[in-house]
Design an enzyme around this catalytic site. Structure first.
Site, PDB file in Angstrom:
ATOM      1  CE  LYS A 193      -3.845  -2.511   1.863  1.00 40.62           C
ATOM      2  NZ  LYS A 193      -4.560  -3.084   2.996  1.00 40.62           N
TER       3      LYS A 193
ATOM      4  CD  GLN B 137      -3.680  -4.799   5.965  1.00 44.66           C
ATOM      5  OE1 GLN B 137      -3.745  -3.728   5.351  1.00 44.66           O
ATOM      6  NE2 GLN B 137      -4.050  -5.936   5.427  1.00 44.66           N
TER       7      GLN B 137
ATOM      8  CG  ASP C  83     -10.136  -0.671   4.447  1.00 44.33           C
ATOM      9  OD1 ASP C  83      -9.813  -1.132   3.340  1.00 44.33           O
ATOM     10  OD2 ASP C  83      -9.495  -0.867   5.495  1.00 44.33           O
TER      11      ASP C  83
HETATM   12  N1  GUN Z   1      -6.914  -7.256   5.430  1.00 43.27           N
HETATM   13  C1  GUN Z   1      -7.109  -7.991   4.293  1.00 43.27           C
HETATM   14  N2  GUN Z   1      -7.737  -7.227   3.364  1.00 43.27           N
HETATM   15  C2  GUN Z   1      -7.934  -6.020   3.909  1.00 43.27           C
HETATM   16  C3  GUN Z   1      -8.519  -4.806   3.431  1.00 43.27           C
HETATM   17  O1  GUN Z   1      -9.006  -4.703   2.308  1.00 43.27           O
HETATM   18  N3  GUN Z   1      -8.509  -3.761   4.307  1.00 43.27           N
HETATM   19  C4  GUN Z   1      -7.999  -3.868   5.559  1.00 43.27           C
HETATM   20  N4  GUN Z   1      -8.056  -2.802   6.345  1.00 43.27           N
HETATM   21  N5  GUN Z   1      -7.446  -4.961   6.023  1.00 43.27           N
HETATM   22  C5  GUN Z   1      -7.417  -6.028   5.210  1.00 43.27           C
END
Ligand code: GUN
Length: 286
Positions: A52, A96, A119
């Site tokens: 990211k 996350q 998100d």
């Molecule tokens: N963990 C796995 N996929 C995601 C996601 O799309 N967003 C977040 N915040 N955590 C994740």
């Protein structure tokens, strides 16, 4: 033989479009900024967070990264989110998941300011999606819509079957397909006659978390098949919920794993962050 839907290439063109729009914003002295919080040292999460940050750099965004120890209390984490909510330089906040088990994911998701919820997991974002108001849409299902549209798949009026009803993928996916005027059926572990229901689908979207479960016997001739999940088999080979070798013989278009839906999630996260930044600066006409 089915045509491949190339998620890697489509995600790259979306990131390039975002990079261009970001450069234009830069002329106005505006630069999007994403804050990413990682709590603990889950190896997969560490890789996702690094990716990211890399995508932020590519698109020309600033990023803020908070790496907190696994022993962080819920209160401490909520305090850090509050600081980021109040920080005008930060346009998007992502925590996350999964979090250490002593922290409530629900409480953390609820603490993120809706205008920074890139998100799209917050109840306000989900509610806005459901009633068709502007707001953030969960990145993976938003990415599937882009894959379909950019591969020339017509959605309106089509029979769409979504297998899976998670808050992150299945439920928003069904709502998005409904918004695109598909006729939508959502299947789950209690669905009776799953095979027959799936065989009705012009567009079959699979997010069940079971390696290679969907073979050609679930798929109508000529259907478009989207495989959301990714699994690592023994011997390290990656696969999805769809038995690719079997289904590619009957589908008209199919996403591979890897290189299908996976790369789209980060592209849509960047898109959400840019959109958040523009909305916060009064630059979106909604
Ligand atoms: N963990 C796995 N996929 C995601 C996601 O799309 N967003 C977040 N915040 N955590 C994740």
């Amino acid at each position: 033989m089915a045509e491949l839907i190339d998620g890697k290439a489509i995600s790259q063109s979306i990131k390039d479009e975002i990079k261009e729009k970001t450069a234009k914003l830069g002329e106005k002295g505006i630069k999007p900024c994403l804050a990413v919080i990682l709590c603990g040292d889950d190896p997969a999460s560490t890789v996702y967070v690094a990716n990211k940050k890399k995508a932020c750099e590519y698109c020309g965004f600033d990023s803020v990264s908070l790496e907190l120890p696994a022993g962080t209390t819920q209160e401490e984490l909520l305090d850090r989110i509050k600081e980021l909510n109040e920080d005008d330089k930060v346009n998007g906040i992502l925590v996350q998941l999964p979090l250490p088990s002593h922290i409530s994911e629900d409480a953390v998701i609820a603490a993120i300011a809706p205008e920074k919820d890139v998100d799209g997991f917050n109840a306000v974002s989900v509610g806005n999606l459901l009633i068709g108001r502007p707001g953030f849409v969960s990145c993976t299902p938003a990415g599937v819509i882009q894959l379909l549209k950019r591969s020339g798949v017509e959605i309106a009026g089509k029979e769409c079957v979504v297998i899976g009803r998670s808050n992150i993928v299945g439920k928003p996916m069904s709502v998005l397909m409904l918004r695109e005027n598909a006729t939508v059926t959502t299947c789950h572990s209690k669905t009776k006659n799953l095979k027959e229901v799936c065989k009705r689908a012009d567009i079959l979207i699979v997010a069940i978390g079971k390696p290679k479960m969907i073979d050609a016997s679930y798929v109508k001739e000529g259907a478009v098949v989207i495989d959301v999940d990714i699994h690592r088999l023994e011997g390290k080979k990656l696969c999805g919920d769809v038995d690719f070798d079997s289904v590619e013989k009957v589908a008209s278009k199919i996403t591979p794993v890897p290189g299908g839906v996976g790369p789209m999630t980060i592209a849509m996260l960047m898109n959400n962050c840019l959109e958040g930044c523009m909305r916060q600066n009064g630059l979106l006409n909604e």
